[in-house]
Design an enzyme around this catalytic site. Sequence first.
Site, PDB file in Angstrom:
ATOM      1  N   TRP A 113      12.643 -28.170  -0.020  1.00 50.51           N
ATOM      2  CA  TRP A 113      13.438 -28.132   1.444  1.00 50.51           C
ATOM      3  C   TRP A 113      14.535 -28.761   1.102  1.00 50.51           C
ATOM      4  CZ3 TRP A 113      12.559 -32.286   5.259  1.00 50.51           C
ATOM      5  CH2 TRP A 113      13.206 -31.821   6.802  1.00 50.51           C
TER       6      TRP A 113
ATOM      7  N   ASP B  22       3.763 -34.089   0.980  1.00 51.87           N
ATOM      8  CA  ASP B  22       4.474 -33.639   2.374  1.00 51.87           C
ATOM      9  C   ASP B  22       3.478 -32.212   2.941  1.00 51.87           C
ATOM     10  OD1 ASP B  22       5.985 -32.736   4.342  1.00 51.87           O
ATOM     11  OD2 ASP B  22       7.857 -32.464   3.022  1.00 51.87           O
TER      12      ASP B  22
ATOM     13  N   LYS C 175       4.734 -27.987  13.530  1.00 58.59           N
ATOM     14  CA  LYS C 175       4.386 -26.490  13.453  1.00 58.59           C
ATOM     15  C   LYS C 175       3.094 -26.212  13.600  1.00 58.59           C
ATOM     16  CE  LYS C 175       8.062 -27.001  10.618  1.00 58.59           C
ATOM     17  NZ  LYS C 175       9.339 -26.507  10.405  1.00 58.59           N
TER      18      LYS C 175
HETATM   19  C1  LMR Z   1      12.917 -25.599   8.338  1.00 60.18           C
HETATM   20  O1  LMR Z   1      12.762 -25.549   6.782  1.00 60.18           O
HETATM   21  O2  LMR Z   1      13.239 -24.667   8.434  1.00 60.18           O
HETATM   22  C2  LMR Z   1      12.266 -26.440   9.041  1.00 60.18           C
HETATM   23  O3  LMR Z   1      11.472 -27.531   8.461  1.00 60.18           O
HETATM   24  C3  LMR Z   1      13.114 -26.987  10.080  1.00 60.18           C
HETATM   25  C4  LMR Z   1      14.327 -28.189   9.435  1.00 60.18           C
HETATM   26  O4  LMR Z   1      14.313 -29.167  10.212  1.00 60.18           O
HETATM   27  O5  LMR Z   1      14.941 -27.644   8.456  1.00 60.18           O
END
Ligand code: LMR
Length: 397
Positions: free
Chosen positions: A129, A210, A245
Amino acid sequence: MFSVLKPLPTDPILGLMAAYKQDTNPNKIDLGVGVYKDELGNTPVLKAVKKAEAFRLENETSKSYIGLAGNLDYCQKMESLLLGEHKTLLANRVRTAQAPGGTGALRVAAEFIMRCNPKATVWVTTPTWANHISLFEAAGLTVKEYPYYDYENKDLLFDEMINTLKQVPKGDVVLLHACCHNPSGMDLNEAQWKVVAELAKEVGFTPLVDIAYQGFGSSLEEDARGLRILADAVEELIICSSCSKNFGLYRERIGACSLIAKDSATADISNSVLLSVVRSIYSMPPAHGADIVNTILSSTELTQMWHQELDEMRSRINGLRTQIKETLATKDIAQDFSFIERQHGMFSFLGINKEQITRLQKEYGIYIVGSSRVNVAGVSDANIEYFANAVADVCKS
Ligand code: LMR
């Protein structure tokens, strides 16, 4: 003072949200930000949440501060949701602080790691992420990557991952996605989790798990299996969880940072540091989201209702994975998209290039992240043909 600043690019995920809103294409599809959508493209408030909110409105008696760790009942419920009846709970080795969303939990964890060992490197999956990296670096930590996703074969680079993790210095932190890996959708299986757990023990790194999508992969229990395997094996563990979520509480910013220490006395000391971190960042968390989750998890009826709603969200996503694979297979496309069905959670990489991603957005109003990550939940019966034809078109030329 401000004049020295240079403008920064918009966030790659949140920037898409804004661009999508402005797009006037009536056929536009938002497959960007990780938000669950129903068949109509809405992200409704869960019924269990509505009921808990009605209860809160009637029964809340004070707006006084809730304390550094937040709502203690919520914290305890989150520990059970994450760990079940785990031996670490029975041994009083777990401490939890409510946090403003999963991101807030991660930032608290980052500052906590800084207090333990400012020289620690946090190892993250390639890819991860996007915000993971900036978040840890913003706290002053060094971030390095370990191999994870095999872009070519749409699989895990498990051997490469293990070979790199073997070299991680003792005292470093290894971030693992508990389930529904964001952005790849590729998860470790049980045997692989066991290998990682043994390695953590052997090498002496601290796992940071996470868990932002518990219940979106296979089930609430299954999705926490890897986390519990790690907790079986290691003395110390950091868990950052989110209710964005699975409770659909995105904008309420509700998550938690939990620590598992080697014994109860160390857990108390660690907790005092955790709370001092919280105090120095935002003092105390907001109350609303934690109260909603606690109300739901305190009531058998609301818990059942929530389980059902969560099951519906998960089934829809898993059904869509099959549907997307099958629909794309009917188009004249050279690429094989069958991997989409094997992956978990909201995301998969389509595996298309930047130019094709730009064409999807400009010509079709289809918004996907620049890495080719799609939010599967944004597809519906109404738009799946349009989506598949668009993908076929950009893949052809
Ligand atoms: C995502 O990965 O789209 C979500 O977790 C929202 C974000 O804050 O990036």
